[in-house]
Design an enzyme around this catalytic site. Structure first.
Site, PDB file in Angstrom:
ATOM      1  N   SER A  82     -24.200  25.843  25.401  1.00  0.00           N
ATOM      2  CA  SER A  82     -22.957  25.240  24.949  1.00  0.00           C
ATOM      3  C   SER A  82     -23.148  23.742  24.930  1.00  0.00           C
ATOM      4  CB  SER A  82     -21.833  25.632  25.907  1.00  0.00           C
ATOM      5  OG  SER A  82     -20.590  25.272  25.371  1.00  0.00           O
ATOM      6  N   CYS A 101      -8.894  26.958  26.668  1.00  0.00           N
ATOM      7  CA  CYS A 101     -10.316  26.798  27.024  1.00  0.00           C
ATOM      8  C   CYS A 101     -11.197  27.924  26.448  1.00  0.00           C
ATOM      9  CB  CYS A 101     -10.416  26.746  28.538  1.00  0.00           C
ATOM     10  SG  CYS A 101     -11.996  26.154  29.156  1.00  0.00           S
ATOM     11  N   ASP A 102     -12.516  27.729  26.602  1.00  0.00           N
ATOM     12  CA  ASP A 102     -13.514  28.565  25.903  1.00  0.00           C
ATOM     13  C   ASP A 102     -13.278  30.069  25.995  1.00  0.00           C
ATOM     14  OD1 ASP A 102     -14.533  26.000  26.065  1.00  0.00           O
ATOM     15  OD2 ASP A 102     -16.589  26.652  26.355  1.00  0.00           O
ATOM     16  N   LYS A 103     -12.986  30.575  27.189  1.00  0.00           N
ATOM     17  CA  LYS A 103     -12.916  32.035  27.352  1.00  0.00           C
ATOM     18  C   LYS A 103     -11.496  32.571  27.239  1.00  0.00           C
ATOM     19  CE  LYS A 103     -17.288  31.802  28.255  1.00  0.00           C
ATOM     20  NZ  LYS A 103     -17.447  30.362  27.971  1.00  0.00           N
ATOM     21  N   CYS A 136     -11.929  20.499  25.398  1.00  0.00           N
ATOM     22  CA  CYS A 136     -13.006  19.533  25.204  1.00  0.00           C
ATOM     23  C   CYS A 136     -13.108  19.133  23.729  1.00  0.00           C
ATOM     24  CB  CYS A 136     -14.340  20.131  25.625  1.00  0.00           C
ATOM     25  SG  CYS A 136     -14.412  20.565  27.367  1.00  0.00           S
ATOM     26  N   ASP A 164     -14.729  26.092  31.819  1.00  0.00           N
ATOM     27  CA  ASP A 164     -16.191  26.014  31.952  1.00  0.00           C
ATOM     28  C   ASP A 164     -16.643  24.897  32.890  1.00  0.00           C
ATOM     29  OD1 ASP A 164     -15.931  27.910  29.859  1.00  0.00           O
ATOM     30  OD2 ASP A 164     -17.995  27.463  29.280  1.00  0.00           O
TER      31      ASP A 164
HETATM   32 FE1  FES Z   1     -12.102  23.906  29.001  1.00  0.00          FE
HETATM   33 FE2  FES Z   1     -14.131  22.693  27.707  1.00  0.00          FE
HETATM   34  S1  FES Z   1     -13.990  23.182  29.829  1.00  0.00           S
HETATM   35  S2  FES Z   1     -12.276  23.447  26.935  1.00  0.00           S
END
Ligand code: FES
Length: 557
Positions: free
Chosen positions: A471, A123-125, A195, A82
Site C-alpha cells: 500500500s 478507511c481502507d477496510k 489518507c 491501517d
Molecule cells: Fe485510514 Fe489511511 S489509515 S484511510
C-alpha cells in the site's frame, strides 16, 4: 408506498411485542414504528482521524432520512485504521477486520430485520467490508463516501501521511533524522478524512461509485465539504425511496458493474488492494465473476488517464476538481457497460449524460493518455499459479523482466534487519513467505520492506515477490504483491530454497521458479508449512476459515 416492510411484524406476535416495548421506551411513536427502518452503519471510533468525523455525518443522515419519511437507527461496527490498528500481531488484524465488519453488519441489520442500510465509507477496510455486507444481505443500500483529509506543508513542500510512512523507513539508516520525521508527522494531516492520494481508501471510494453503489459524482470528495454534505443529504432521501421500490444491491452490482470498476481502477492506477476486495464483494453477491481475469482482460485496453499521487504529482484534490470518478468514467464511456445500474436510479449511461471533464491536464483522453502500459498487471506462472499483482503505475521507465537467486525471509522485520546490515545484494529476488492471509495470519503489510530497499538504494537492483499486501507509495522497482497460493497453503512458494533462480516477466505475465520438476517433486515430500499457528482469538478463527487471497480472502461459508 404499499409494499409490506419486513421490519413490520405481525401485531401481537412475540417479536412485535418485545420490539414495541423496547422502541416505545426509546421514544418512537406508532407512526415511527411503521416507517422504513434504515441502519446507518457507522464504522468509526476515537482511534483514528480517518473516521473521526462520522458521528457528525450520521447526525446529518438521520435528519435527511427522517425528512424523507424513514426511521434511522445508527449501528456501530469494528473500525480498523491501517496506521493505527496495524501495530499489533505484525499488522495481522487489518485485513481480517474487513470480514469482521461484514459480519458485524449482518448481525445487527439482519438480526433486527431492518429494511435498508446507509453505510458511511471511510478507511481502507471499512468500505469493502460494507460493500461485502451489502452483497451478503442484499437489502437496499447506499454507500456514502465520507471523504479525504487535508494534507499539510513541510518546509515549503507538500506532505501527507503516505510520505511520512515512506520516510519513516529511512530513519533507521539515518537518511531522515528523528527531528525531521517528527516535524513531518506533526504537519501531514490537517483535518478528518481518509489518507490523501490514490491509496486504498480513496481507491475504494471511487470503486463504490464505479460499481454503482455510491451516488454518481460523490467521489473523491474532501471530507465535511459542502459538496460531501449535499451528497449525504441526497443519500438519506434516496435510501427511503429505494426501500419502497425494493432496489437491491445484487440488481446494481452485476457482472457489468464489476467490469466497469476494473476499468476505472486501471485508468487511475488505483490501489492493488481493490482487486481482492472486488473479488470478495463479487463472492458475497454470489456472482460468478473472476475479478482477476477481468483485470487481465482489460489491462491492455485501458491506459492510464490520470496520474494522482503516488503514481504522479497531481493531488486527489486535483482529481476532484477535474470532475472526479464521474469524469474518468466519461472518458471511458465508449468502453463501459452503460446499462449497469446505480443507486441513483439511473443507469451509468444516464448518469454520464452532460458530464464534462473540467481539467484536461489532470484527466487525459483515451487517445492521449498519461501512459499506455497497464497500471496493474496480474501475473501467474509456476511460482504463483493463483496469481500475484504488479503495480506499474505511471510513465516512468520500469524494469519489466528480472531473474535472480532467491533470498528468502519469513517476516517483514527479518527482511528489514537483513537489508539494514547489507545481507540483501543487487541481483537477488527477495521472497517474503509465511505472511499471507493464513500464514500471518492476516496478510502482513510489506510496503515497509519495499521502502527499506528504496532507502538502501536497492529497489531498482532487486526483484521482490511477497505474499503480503502493498500500500502507499510503492511505485518503484519490480514488486509482485499478494503472491498466491501462499506457502502455508502448500503453494510452490513453500518449495523455494535460498539461491533458487526466480524469473519475473511482466510482459509474459509470469513469475516462474526455475527449478527442475524432479527436484521440486523430491522437495514436496518434505514440504514445510511456513507461517505461525494461532490458537486463540479472532485471528485463530480467521486462520481456520480464510480462503486464498486470489479468491478474495473471504471466509468459508
Ligand atoms: Fe485510514 Fe489511511 S489509515 S484511510
Amino acid at each position: 408506498m404499499s409494499r409490506i416492510l419486513r421490519s413490520n411484524f405481525k401485531p401481537g406476535s412475540p417479536n412485535w411485542a418485545g420490539r414495541r416495548a423496547q422502541w416505545r421506551a426509546l421514544g418512537l411513536s406508532d407512526a415511527d414504528m411503521e416507517k422504513p427502518k434504515i441502519a446507518i452503519v457507522n464504522s468509526s471510533s476515537e482511534l483514528a482521524i480517518c473516521f473521526s468525523h462520522l458521528d457528525g455525518v450520521a447526525a446529518k443522515v438521520k435528519e435527511a432520512i427522517r425528512a424523507a419519511g424513514g426511521m434511522p437507527f445508527e449501528v456501530r461496527t469494528a473500525a480498523p485504521s491501517d496506521f493505527i490498528t496495524n501495530a499489533g500481531r505484525h499488522g495481522g488484524y487489518i485485513l481480517p477486520t474487513r470480514d469482521l465488519i461484514t459480519s458485524d453488519i449482518e448481525v445487527q441489520v439482519e438480526g433486527a430485520m431492518l429494511d435498508g442500510m446507509l453505510c458511511l465509507a471511510s478507511c481502507d477496510k471499512t468500505t469493502p467490508g460494507q460493500l461485502m455486507a451489502a452483497g451478503r444481505l442484499n437489502i437496499p443500500t447506499i454507500v456514502v463516501v465520507c471523504g479525504y483529509q487535508d494534507s499539510g506543508q513541510y518546509r515549503g513542500q507538500h506532505i501527507d501521511i503516505e510520505e511520512v510512512f515512506l520516510k519513516s523507513s529511512y530513519v533507521a539508516s539515518g537518511g531522515v533524522s528523528l527531528a525531521e520525521i517528527t516535524e513531518m508527522a506533526d504537519n501531514a494531516v490537517k483535518s478528518p478524512g481518509v489518507c490523501a492520494g490514490m491509496g486504498t481508501a480513496n481507491s475504494m471510494h471511487i470503486v463504490c461509485e464505479a460499481l454503482g453503489m455510491a451516488l454518481p459524482g460523490s467521489s473523491p470528495v474532501r471530507a465535511n465539504s459542502p459538496k460531501m454534505m449535499e451528497h449525504v443529504r441526497r443519500a438519506g432521501e434516496r435510501i427511503v425511496q429505494m426501500v419502497w421500490n425494493d432496489e437491491k444491491p445484487r440488481d446494481i452490482m452485476s457482472a457489468e458493474s464489476f467490469a466497469n470498476a476494473a476499468m476505472v481502477v486501471l485508468a487511475l492506477s488505483a490501489s492493488i488492494n481493490t482487486v481482492k476486495h472486488l473479488q470478495a464483494i463479487a463472492m458475497e453477491c454470489e456472482l460468478d465473476v473472476d475479478v482477476y481475469e477481468l483485470f487481465a482482460r482489460y489491462a491492455n485496453q485501458i491506459p492510464l488517464l490520470a496520474a494522482i499521487r503516488p503514481t504522479g504529482e497531481d493531488l486527489i484534490e486535483d482529481l476532484e476538481a477535474a470532475g472526479g470518478a464521474r469524469a474518468v468514467m466519461k472518458r471511458l464511456e465508449t468502453l463501459l457497460f452503460a446499462n449497469a445500474r446505480t443507486v441513483s436510479g439511473q443507469t451509468v449511461g444516464e448518469a454520464l449524460r452532460g458530464v464534462e471533464v473540467a481539467d484536461e491536464a489532470v484527466i487525459h483522453t483515451l487517445e492521449r493518455p498519461v501512459s499506455k502500459p497497464p497500471s496493474l498487471v496480474i501475473v501467474k506462472g509456476s511460482l504463483l499459479p493463483g496469481g500475484g499483482i504488479v503495480r506499474l503505475g505511471g510513465p516512468a521507465e520500469r524494469t519489466l523482466r528480472f531473474s535472480g537467486p532467491a533470498n528468502i525471509f519469513h517476516s517483514r522485520e527479518e527482511a528489514m534487519v537483513a537489508i539494514g546490515r547489507g545481507a540483501v545484494k543487487p541481483g537477488e529476488v527477495v521472497v517474503l513467505r509465511g505472511i499471507g492471509v493464513k500464514g500471518g495470519p492476516g496478510l502482513a503489510m510489506t510496503s515497509s520492506v519495499v521502502f527499506a530497499l528504496d532507502g538502501a538504494g536497492l529497489i531498482d537492483k532487486v526483484g521482490v515477490v511477497t505474499e503480503g499486501q502493498l500500500s502507499g507509495l510503492v511505485n518503484r522497482g519490480l514488486v509482485v504483491g499478494e503472491a498466491s497460493p501462499e506457502a502455508m497453503e502448500g503453494g510452490p512458494l513453500g518449495l523455494v530454497n535460498n539461491g533458487d533462480s526466480i524469473t519475473i516477466d511482466v510482459l509474459a505475465r509470469e513469475v516462474n521458479l526455475d527449478v527442475p520438476e524432479a527436484v521440486l517433486e523430491a522437495r514436496r515430500a518434505e514440504q514445510r508449512q511456513y507461517g505461525s499457528r494461532t490458537e486463540r482469538g479472532w485471528l485463530s478463527v480467521y486462520q481456520r476459515t480464510v480462503q486464498p487471497v486470489h479468491k478474495g480472502a473471504v471466509l468459508l461459508k
